[in-house]
Enzyme design. Structure first.
Site, PDB file in Angstrom:
ATOM      1  N   GLU A  44      81.928  74.876  38.857  1.00 18.40           N
ATOM      2  CA  GLU A  44      82.291  74.651  40.049  1.00 18.40           C
ATOM      3  C   GLU A  44      80.830  74.009  40.779  1.00 18.40           C
ATOM      4  O   GLU A  44      80.673  74.764  42.099  1.00 18.40           O
ATOM      5  CB  GLU A  44      83.136  75.163  40.689  1.00 18.40           C
ATOM      6  CG  GLU A  44      84.662  75.536  40.256  1.00 18.40           C
ATOM      7  CD  GLU A  44      85.718  74.045  40.604  1.00 18.40           C
ATOM      8  OE1 GLU A  44      84.601  72.855  41.339  1.00 18.40           O
ATOM      9  OE2 GLU A  44      86.383  73.972  40.866  1.00 18.40           O
TER      10      GLU A  44
ATOM     11  N   GLY B 298      89.273  68.162  33.116  1.00 19.19           N
ATOM     12  CA  GLY B 298      89.140  69.265  31.873  1.00 19.19           C
ATOM     13  C   GLY B 298      87.993  68.900  31.692  1.00 19.19           C
ATOM     14  O   GLY B 298      87.813  70.231  30.986  1.00 19.19           O
TER      15      GLY B 298
ATOM     16  N   MET C 192      88.131  65.860  40.281  1.00 15.39           N
ATOM     17  CA  MET C 192      88.933  66.823  40.010  1.00 15.39           C
ATOM     18  C   MET C 192      90.095  66.162  39.129  1.00 15.39           C
ATOM     19  O   MET C 192      90.397  65.581  38.784  1.00 15.39           O
ATOM     20  CB  MET C 192      89.775  66.930  41.303  1.00 15.39           C
ATOM     21  CG  MET C 192      89.342  67.739  42.145  1.00 15.39           C
ATOM     22  SD  MET C 192      90.160  68.972  43.661  1.00 15.39           S
ATOM     23  CE  MET C 192      88.591  69.242  44.767  1.00 15.39           C
TER      24      MET C 192
ATOM     25  N   CYS D  55      98.776  54.777  38.077  1.00 16.13           N
ATOM     26  CA  CYS D  55      99.146  54.532  37.318  1.00 16.13           C
ATOM     27  C   CYS D  55      98.621  54.277  36.198  1.00 16.13           C
ATOM     28  O   CYS D  55      98.690  53.598  34.540  1.00 16.13           O
ATOM     29  CB  CYS D  55      98.268  52.823  37.373  1.00 16.13           C
ATOM     30  SG  CYS D  55      96.887  53.108  37.048  1.00 16.13           S
TER      31      CYS D  55
HETATM   32  P1  ADP Z   1      88.799  69.675  36.149  1.00 22.53           P
HETATM   33  O1  ADP Z   1      88.711  71.292  35.961  1.00 22.53           O
HETATM   34  O2  ADP Z   1      88.207  69.191  35.573  1.00 22.53           O
HETATM   35  O3  ADP Z   1      89.704  70.660  37.902  1.00 22.53           O
HETATM   36  P2  ADP Z   1      90.533  71.446  34.464  1.00 22.53           P
HETATM   37  O4  ADP Z   1      89.871  71.512  33.263  1.00 22.53           O
HETATM   38  O5  ADP Z   1      90.953  72.770  35.533  1.00 22.53           O
HETATM   39  O6  ADP Z   1      89.980  70.136  35.224  1.00 22.53           O
HETATM   40  O7  ADP Z   1      92.482  70.637  34.087  1.00 22.53           O
HETATM   41  C1  ADP Z   1      92.453  69.964  33.463  1.00 22.53           C
HETATM   42  C2  ADP Z   1      93.996  69.954  32.820  1.00 22.53           C
HETATM   43  O8  ADP Z   1      94.641  69.535  34.175  1.00 22.53           O
HETATM   44  C3  ADP Z   1      94.454  68.575  32.068  1.00 22.53           C
HETATM   45  O9  ADP Z   1      94.496  68.977  30.925  1.00 22.53           O
HETATM   46  C4  ADP Z   1      96.163  68.430  32.376  1.00 22.53           C
HETATM   47  O10 ADP Z   1      96.937  69.393  31.921  1.00 22.53           O
HETATM   48  C5  ADP Z   1      96.054  68.868  34.379  1.00 22.53           C
HETATM   49  N1  ADP Z   1      96.378  67.666  34.799  1.00 22.53           N
HETATM   50  C6  ADP Z   1      97.054  67.366  36.246  1.00 22.53           C
HETATM   51  N2  ADP Z   1      96.892  66.707  36.976  1.00 22.53           N
HETATM   52  C7  ADP Z   1      96.276  65.739  36.495  1.00 22.53           C
HETATM   53  C8  ADP Z   1      95.942  64.231  36.501  1.00 22.53           C
HETATM   54  N3  ADP Z   1      95.788  63.243  37.125  1.00 22.53           N
HETATM   55  N4  ADP Z   1      94.617  64.325  35.727  1.00 22.53           N
HETATM   56  C9  ADP Z   1      94.447  64.296  34.247  1.00 22.53           C
HETATM   57  N5  ADP Z   1      95.146  66.242  34.359  1.00 22.53           N
HETATM   58  C10 ADP Z   1      95.838  66.679  35.406  1.00 22.53           C
HETATM   59 MG    MG Z   2      87.617  72.735  37.001  1.00 22.88          MG
END
Ligand code: ADP
Ligand code: MG
Length: 204
Positions: free
Chosen positions: A95, A25, A22, A154
């Site tokens: 997803e 990106g 999760m 970290c």
């Molecule tokens: P995924 O689909 O892999 O869950 P998303 O594309 O929805 O991820 O979201 C990515 C975005 O989430 C990043 O660009 C950033 O702005 C935000 N974000 C929030 N917390 C984190 C984190 N711990 N690491 C990286 N991005 C994060």
């Molecule tokens: Mg997603």
């Protein structure tokens, strides 16, 4: 490198995978590729799982609130029906873990029919195990993009995510299992955090 499909007589297509924990990106990358494909004029179908209620059902939404239109489907049968209804050049699935291992033969069928299929999803569960069907797709894809998030302790590369409050947490029967196909895998900062290898503390 992933390629934008071109309109040409149909031979077998290709499978591109976007995988990670999760917050890595994955949805942002999927949306970027879909936007580019639409500019290139290819026929695109974007599918999401109707369990993902983070926003409007008919959209994919990233953790930053960016979204693109998508067709919500509740199971593999409905997904296959929508995807077979037309000769899509690009089928993008958000997803993918929500659809479970039954998604594999349907995706292979679409690829064999000539589509480029992008499968995006969690390859790791919140207790740190492989999350099917993503590992299977990763094994046979033409291209795999494996993303990492940022460890919230970290700042290093995070290959895991865990439920908030997990250190010392003991799974009860009522707790969702890591491979459950349900809404326990939906959530944002309030339910999950990204963790590097050192700071990941899976449930016992
Ligand atoms: P995924 O689909 O892999 O869950 P998303 O594309 O929805 O991820 O979201 C990515 C975005 O989430 C990043 O660009 C950033 O702005 C935000 N974000 C929030 N917390 C984190 C984190 N711990 N690491 C990286 N991005 C994060
Ligand atoms: Mg997603």
């Amino acid at each position: 490198m992933p390629m934008i499909p071109v309109a040409s007589p149909r031979s077998a297509g290709r499978l591109d995978v976007i995988a990670g924990p999760m917050f890595s990106g994955k949805s942002e990358e999927l949306m970027r590729r879909v936007r580019r494909a639409k500019i290139a004029g290819v026929k695109v179908l974007v599918l999401s799982h109707s369990l993902d209620t983070r926003s409007d059902l008919s959209a994919i939404t990233s953790h930053d609130g960016i979204n693109i239109p998508a067709v919500p489907v509740g199971d593999v049968e409905s997904l296959a029906e929508v995807a077979r209804a037309d000769d899509f050049d690009l089928v993008a699935i958000d997803e993918a873990q929500f659809f479970g291992p039954d998604l594999v033969p349907t995706v292979f069928e679409l690829v064999e029919r000539g589509a480029t299929v992008i499968v995006e999803g969690l390859c790791v569960t919140f207790d740190g195990g492989p999350f099917e069907p993503m590992p299977t797709f990763m094994a046979v894809a033409e291209d795999v993009l494996k993303l990492t998030a940022v460890c919230t302790i970290c700042g290093r590369d995070a290959v895991f995510h865990q439920r908030v409050g997990t250190p010392g947490f003991i799974a009860e029967d009522s707790e969702p299992r890591a491979t459950d196909i349900d809404a326990s895998h939906i959530g944002g900062l309030e339910s999950y955090v990204a963790r590097c290898r050192e700071h990941f503390a899976p449930p016992r």
